[in-house]
Scaffold this motif. Structure first.
Motif, PDB file in Angstrom:
ATOM      1  N   ILE A 112      -7.816 -30.197  13.495  1.00 40.68           N
ATOM      2  CA  ILE A 112      -8.508 -29.302  14.410  1.00 40.68           C
ATOM      3  C   ILE A 112      -8.469 -27.903  13.807  1.00 40.68           C
ATOM      4  CG2 ILE A 112      -6.425 -28.763  15.770  1.00 40.68           C
ATOM      5  CD1 ILE A 112      -8.242 -28.783  18.278  1.00 40.68           C
ATOM      6  N   VAL A 113      -9.507 -27.111  14.062  1.00 37.03           N
ATOM      7  CA  VAL A 113      -9.518 -25.757  13.526  1.00 37.03           C
ATOM      8  C   VAL A 113      -8.713 -24.851  14.456  1.00 37.03           C
ATOM      9  CG1 VAL A 113     -11.703 -25.105  14.661  1.00 37.03           C
ATOM     10  CG2 VAL A 113     -10.937 -23.891  12.619  1.00 37.03           C
ATOM     11  N   VAL A 114      -7.854 -24.030  13.861  1.00 39.21           N
ATOM     12  CA  VAL A 114      -7.033 -23.069  14.594  1.00 39.21           C
ATOM     13  C   VAL A 114      -7.666 -21.693  14.436  1.00 39.21           C
ATOM     14  CG1 VAL A 114      -4.753 -21.998  14.790  1.00 39.21           C
ATOM     15  CG2 VAL A 114      -4.953 -24.443  14.241  1.00 39.21           C
ATOM     16  N   VAL A 115      -7.987 -21.073  15.567  1.00 39.43           N
ATOM     17  CA  VAL A 115      -8.630 -19.759  15.572  1.00 39.43           C
ATOM     18  C   VAL A 115      -7.681 -18.777  16.254  1.00 39.43           C
ATOM     19  CG1 VAL A 115     -10.690 -18.457  16.172  1.00 39.43           C
ATOM     20  CG2 VAL A 115     -10.864 -20.920  15.748  1.00 39.43           C
ATOM     21  N   PRO A 116      -6.901 -18.008  15.497  1.00 38.27           N
ATOM     22  CA  PRO A 116      -5.901 -17.113  16.108  1.00 38.27           C
ATOM     23  C   PRO A 116      -6.548 -15.900  16.760  1.00 38.27           C
ATOM     24  CG  PRO A 116      -5.951 -16.791  13.744  1.00 38.27           C
ATOM     25  CD  PRO A 116      -6.879 -17.942  14.026  1.00 38.27           C
ATOM     26  N   PHE A 117      -5.852 -15.349  17.754  1.00 39.39           N
ATOM     27  CA  PHE A 117      -6.313 -14.096  18.350  1.00 39.39           C
ATOM     28  C   PHE A 117      -5.444 -12.952  17.856  1.00 39.39           C
ATOM     29  CE2 PHE A 117      -3.357 -15.879  21.517  1.00 39.39           C
ATOM     30  CZ  PHE A 117      -2.543 -14.795  21.823  1.00 39.39           C
ATOM     31  N   PHE A 157     -12.579 -12.432  14.549  1.00 38.42           N
ATOM     32  CA  PHE A 157     -11.699 -11.482  15.233  1.00 38.42           C
ATOM     33  C   PHE A 157     -11.755 -11.836  16.714  1.00 38.42           C
ATOM     34  CE2 PHE A 157     -10.801  -7.804  17.789  1.00 38.42           C
ATOM     35  CZ  PHE A 157      -9.815  -7.110  17.127  1.00 38.42           C
ATOM     36  N   VAL A 158     -10.620 -12.239  17.281  1.00 35.81           N
ATOM     37  CA  VAL A 158     -10.558 -12.617  18.691  1.00 35.81           C
ATOM     38  C   VAL A 158      -9.693 -11.607  19.430  1.00 35.81           C
ATOM     39  CG1 VAL A 158      -9.949 -14.411  20.362  1.00 35.81           C
ATOM     40  CG2 VAL A 158     -10.802 -15.053  18.092  1.00 35.81           C
ATOM     41  N   LEU A 159     -10.310 -10.892  20.387  1.00 31.70           N
ATOM     42  CA  LEU A 159      -9.586  -9.944  21.228  1.00 31.70           C
ATOM     43  C   LEU A 159      -9.163 -10.651  22.502  1.00 31.70           C
ATOM     44  CD1 LEU A 159      -8.622  -7.057  21.854  1.00 31.70           C
ATOM     45  CD2 LEU A 159     -10.861  -6.651  22.898  1.00 31.70           C
ATOM     46  N   ASP A 160      -7.876 -10.644  22.788  1.00 38.17           N
ATOM     47  CA  ASP A 160      -7.320 -11.335  23.953  1.00 38.17           C
ATOM     48  C   ASP A 160      -7.063 -10.338  25.079  1.00 38.17           C
ATOM     49  OD1 ASP A 160      -6.053 -13.545  25.361  1.00 38.17           O
ATOM     50  OD2 ASP A 160      -4.168 -12.506  24.974  1.00 38.17           O
ATOM     51  N   VAL A 161      -7.664 -10.586  26.239  1.00 38.38           N
ATOM     52  CA  VAL A 161      -7.437  -9.753  27.419  1.00 38.38           C
ATOM     53  C   VAL A 161      -7.198 -10.673  28.620  1.00 38.38           C
ATOM     54  CG1 VAL A 161      -8.791  -7.801  26.560  1.00 38.38           C
ATOM     55  CG2 VAL A 161      -9.923  -9.594  27.901  1.00 38.38           C
ATOM     56  N   HIS A 162      -6.797 -10.088  29.751  1.00 34.96           N
ATOM     57  CA  HIS A 162      -6.491 -10.852  30.956  1.00 34.96           C
ATOM     58  C   HIS A 162      -7.339 -10.331  32.107  1.00 34.96           C
ATOM     59  CE1 HIS A 162      -2.975 -10.983  28.305  1.00 34.96           C
ATOM     60  NE2 HIS A 162      -2.752 -12.189  28.799  1.00 34.96           N
ATOM     61  N   GLN A 163      -7.882 -11.231  32.898  1.00 31.10           N
ATOM     62  CA  GLN A 163      -8.798 -10.783  33.943  1.00 31.10           C
ATOM     63  C   GLN A 163      -8.106  -9.886  34.963  1.00 31.10           C
ATOM     64  OE1 GLN A 163      -7.069 -13.403  34.607  1.00 31.10           O
ATOM     65  NE2 GLN A 163      -7.168 -14.038  36.734  1.00 31.10           N
ATOM     66  N   TRP A 164      -6.816 -10.080  35.184  1.00 32.97           N
ATOM     67  CA  TRP A 164      -6.108  -9.284  36.190  1.00 32.97           C
ATOM     68  C   TRP A 164      -5.730  -7.899  35.663  1.00 32.97           C
ATOM     69  CZ3 TRP A 164      -1.418  -8.269  34.027  1.00 32.97           C
ATOM     70  CH2 TRP A 164      -0.897  -9.201  33.116  1.00 32.97           C
ATOM     71  N   PRO A 191     -17.435 -14.150   4.192  1.00 32.85           N
ATOM     72  CA  PRO A 191     -18.159 -14.957   5.182  1.00 32.85           C
ATOM     73  C   PRO A 191     -19.522 -14.352   5.493  1.00 32.85           C
ATOM     74  CG  PRO A 191     -16.437 -13.669   6.242  1.00 32.85           C
ATOM     75  CD  PRO A 191     -16.233 -13.520   4.759  1.00 32.85           C
ATOM     76  N   ASP A 192     -20.423 -15.177   6.014  1.00 28.03           N
ATOM     77  CA  ASP A 192     -21.758 -14.699   6.355  1.00 28.03           C
ATOM     78  C   ASP A 192     -21.693 -13.596   7.407  1.00 28.03           C
ATOM     79  OD1 ASP A 192     -22.802 -16.578   4.614  1.00 28.03           O
ATOM     80  OD2 ASP A 192     -22.990 -18.101   6.175  1.00 28.03           O
ATOM     81  N   HIS A 193     -20.762 -13.718   8.337  1.00 21.53           N
ATOM     82  CA  HIS A 193     -20.559 -12.676   9.344  1.00 21.53           C
ATOM     83  C   HIS A 193     -19.174 -12.839   9.944  1.00 21.53           C
ATOM     84  CE1 HIS A 193     -21.708 -16.050  11.986  1.00 21.53           C
ATOM     85  NE2 HIS A 193     -21.052 -15.409  12.944  1.00 21.53           N
ATOM     86  N   VAL A 194     -18.733 -11.814  10.645  1.00 19.83           N
ATOM     87  CA  VAL A 194     -17.450 -11.855  11.363  1.00 19.83           C
ATOM     88  C   VAL A 194     -17.754 -12.086  12.840  1.00 19.83           C
ATOM     89  CG1 VAL A 194     -15.362 -10.603  11.981  1.00 19.83           C
ATOM     90  CG2 VAL A 194     -16.387 -10.288   9.715  1.00 19.83           C
ATOM     91  N   SER A 195     -17.242 -13.180  13.376  1.00 17.82           N
ATOM     92  CA  SER A 195     -17.399 -13.466  14.800  1.00 17.82           C
ATOM     93  C   SER A 195     -16.393 -12.627  15.578  1.00 17.82           C
ATOM     94  CB  SER A 195     -17.146 -14.947  15.080  1.00 17.82           C
ATOM     95  OG  SER A 195     -18.076 -15.761  14.412  1.00 17.82           O
ATOM     96  N   VAL A 196     -16.887 -11.748  16.440  1.00 21.26           N
ATOM     97  CA  VAL A 196     -16.025 -10.943  17.300  1.00 21.26           C
ATOM     98  C   VAL A 196     -16.064 -11.559  18.693  1.00 21.26           C
ATOM     99  CG1 VAL A 196     -15.574  -8.660  18.267  1.00 21.26           C
ATOM    100  CG2 VAL A 196     -16.476  -8.883  15.939  1.00 21.26           C
TER     101      VAL A 196
END
Length: 695
Positions: free
Chosen positions: A574-579, A617-624, A418-423
């Motif tokens: 629909i596009v699926v973008v996993p975390f 690359f999707v990093l999943d965090v929680h505001q709390w 890919p042209d770049h990795v979306s973080v």
């Protein structure tokens, strides 16, 4: 233990084989060498050990011909379907077809239903018109090799007629639980009955060139228990002499945790019963057609951890030395949350066990997207030459187009990076884990917005509608700072635990609440990955750009960005973008990691994604959780690490979805994609929000 797995399509002198424990040691010692050789082969430096010599050549290896599993109910609804289907298969270059002669799953018909007339078992309605024989004869006349595909031990018809044949498995508390549709091969009548069915099919379908067995396995680690089997285990292990009491099912259950001698004896005995069943069937078939090629479809195999293979009872070494000419690994890596590289390792390891006693090949999911199919073909290297394909539905022109597009593309060489990795930093903005809204406060969102501003990055706040109604100012400040607002349902509902109507209310309610507050929402993430087909369809109806409801661990498997089609309108998607997991909660509280260990876990996984060529690359965090000062500094450090990555860009989830689409659209067939500028789908008109409807 391996989890129960979905199934698709599953001679020489017989000699004694090494004890399973010895084999496990040998495999463990060989594991590192196999993995290293696999790496070299994937890099194009050497051919994989044990791989087909003729196929180990420079360049991309493509299947020699199309080999397809053909589910009869999906293709032959009447005799009129025969000639058009044969013509279509011939035009598409099909060279081999595994044709279903007996029902596998209990869906269109009960498992065990036949698709040809017989006195031995009930036949499907209409199948007495000879359509199956006409189809196999037609394939043969067109130069396509017809093979009979016959599921064995999953047989509801036989279980109903012979309740004593039903398999019994051991529950956690030691109780025996009857498996209604599974047969236990410890009962001699089971093998004799299945052998009679096989011989009858071979006799009635003279054009077939081979018989392939499927469901020639157990359903779990603890099936099937019989008095005779317990008695045999007592003798093999000297149980009574050592313990002074009879062996019980609970003992076997405990042995599954210790993996000691009793467990080795249990798995070995079960494997022997599978082999005995194969041999009984082979002998019956030989009496009718001694020239017939005979194979079996088996579950994916781990070459580095033999303990993972006990569930099925399929000992490849013993099966290869039994009455089988070919063993076909079902390479559905994506169904087991594995990766294409794991499948390659499985094939190379299986070849070590088969040792030339039987041919070895692989059947792949035929309904994977073009990019995923190409990733698979690249990973398995020379094994691609003999790959076959399984599709649960019909082989439509669109299915053929997708498969041919993947094979033709693979022929040209590896896919470009890919042209770049979306973080992406994805902030699940929600009640806490209890769940409670009382313990989450606006300053948690504000702390994140402040840190993101200091680092000069944008993030995505995947927001529960009810929380946005309670903290509209904080969510608005995040949006004003340039961050994306996406939906996380209305009240953090577990969608897959709800009736369909309630799922729709949750999806609609969350989107409507955010809309009333003035936020433009382009994406969705289901709480706890609880997306369903129906709720994903609803996202397409809302014309959202992406679904972020899936998750995976890049160090254990691969879940690539991909398109998911509408279940009723397959030309819409629909596009699926996993975390990526672990998230902050999994790392700190479930996994007990320190802050430094959590940072290391995230950076190692980012490195793995960049190396794999995935675009997101999707990093999943929680505001709390992540707003805790120590955790916030870890997140800051991760963002700085990502900013130093030359291939990476820190972006919002919407931007990442668009990057994913730019990659997918290089390969996938054209279709209407949700959220695109050309999409004209009806947008649901939301009613009052759940909050307004409640007293």
């Amino acid at each position: 233990m391996a989890a129960p797995a979905p199934s698709g399509p599953e001679r020489g002198p017989r000699r004694a084989t090494p004890d399973a424990g010895v084999r496990r040691v040998l495999l463990g010692a060989a594991g590192a060498a196999v993995v290293f050789a696999c790496f070299l082969a994937l890099a194009g430096m050497v051919a994989a050990p044990g791989a087909p010599a003729a196929a180990a050549r420079a360049g991309s290896v493509v299947p020699d011909e199309l080999s397809l599993v053909v589910r009869t109910p999906a293709h032959l609804r009447s005799a009129a379907d025969v000639e058009p289907l044969v013509r279509r298969f011939a035009a598409r270059g099909v060279g081999r077809a595994w044709v279903q002669v007996k029902q596998d799953e209990t869906d269109e018909f009960p498992a065990g239903t036949l698709f040809h007339p017989s006195e031995l078992a009930p036949a499907a309605a209409g199948s007495d018109d000879g359509r199956l024989r006409a189809f196999t004869d037609g394939l043969s006349a067109a130069g396509i090799a017809p093979m009979a595909w016959m599921p064995v031990l999953h047989d509801a018809r036989a279980a109903a007629a012979h309740p004593e044949w039903r398999a019994r498995t051991i529950a956690e508390d030691g109780r025996l639980v009857t498996q209604d549709d599974w047969l236990c091969p410890f009962h001699p009548g089971v093998a004799r009955y299945q052998a009679a069915l096989a011989a009858d099919a071979v006799r009635r379908l003279p054009s077939i060139e081979g018989l392939y067995l499927d469901f020639i396995r157990y359903d779990d680690d603890y099936s099937c228990v019989t008095p005779a089997g317990l008695a045999e285990l007592e003798v093999r292990t000297g149980w009574r002499e050592r313990t002074g009491r009879a062996l019980t099912p609970r003992d076997i259950r405990r042995a599954g945790r210790s993996q000691g001698p009793l467990w080795t004896a249990w798995t070995s005995l079960r494997a022997e019963k599978i082999v005995e069943t194969v041999n009984v069937i082979r002998d019956a078939v030989d009496a009718v057609r001694p020239d017939l090629h005979m194979g079996a479809f088996v579950l994916p195999f781990s070459s580095t951890d033999y303990a993972l293979n006990t569930q099925a009872g399929q000992d490849l070494e013993k099966m290869a030395q039994a009455g089988l000419d070919e063993i076909v690994l079902m390479g559905y890596w994506d169904d087991w949350d594995k990766s294409p590289a794991w499948l390659r390792e499985s094939l190379d390891g299986a070849q070590e066990l088969v040792e030339g006693e039987a041919e070895l090949s692989v059947v792949l999911d035929g309904d994977m997207g073009v990019r995923r199919t190409r990733l698979t073909l690249e990973a398995i290297g020379p094994w691609a030459a003999g790959a076959g394909w399984f599709n649960y539905g019909a082989w439509t022109e669109r299915e053929f187009d997708r498969l041919q597009r993947a094979i033709d593309g693979h022929r040209t060489g590896p896919m470009p990076r890919p042209d770049h990795v979306s973080v992406v930093v994805r902030v699940d903005t929600e009640p806490d884990y209890r769940p409670s809204y009382a313990t989450v406060h606006p300053f948690m969102i504000d702390a994140l917005v402040g840190m993101f501003g200091e680092e000069g990055v944008s993030a995505t706040f995947v927001t529960v509608g009810k929380l946005a109604e309670r903290q509209p100012g904080a969510v608005a400040r995040a949006a004003a700072a340039g961050h994306e607002i996406a939906s996380h349902s209305y009240d953090h509902e577990q969608l897959d635990a709800l009736p369909v109507e309630a799922q729709m209310e949750s999806v609609d309610g969350g989107l409507a609440a955010l809309g009333r507050l003035g936020f433009t929402v382009r994406g969705f993430g289901a709480p706890r990955n609880s997306i369903t087909d129906e709720s994903r369809d609803r996202l397409i109806d809302w014309n959202l750009e992406y679904d972020g409801s899936a998750a995976y661990d890049p160090l254990r498997g691969l879940l690539d960005v991909h398109y998911a089609a509408h279940s009723e309108r397959p030309d819409e998607r629909i596009v699926v973008v996993p975390f990526v997991i672990p998230n902050d909660w999994d790392a700190r509280w479930v996994g007990g990691m320190s802050a430094e260990e959590m940072l290391s876990a995230w950076t190692r996984r980012l490195d793995a994604v960049v190396a794999s060529g995935e675009p997101v690359f999707v990093l999943d965090v929680h505001q709390w959780a992540i707003s805790d000062p120590e955790n916030l500094e870890v997140l800051r450090s991760f963002i700085r690490y990502a900013k130093e990555c030359r291939e990476c860009r820190v972006e919002t989830l919407r931007e990442a979805a668009r990057n994913a689409r730019s990659v997918l659209d290089r390969y996938e067939l054209p279709a209407t994609t949700s959220g695109s500028s050309t999409l004209t789908l009806p947008v649901p008109v939301p009613g009052p929000s759940p909050a307004e409807a409640r007293p």
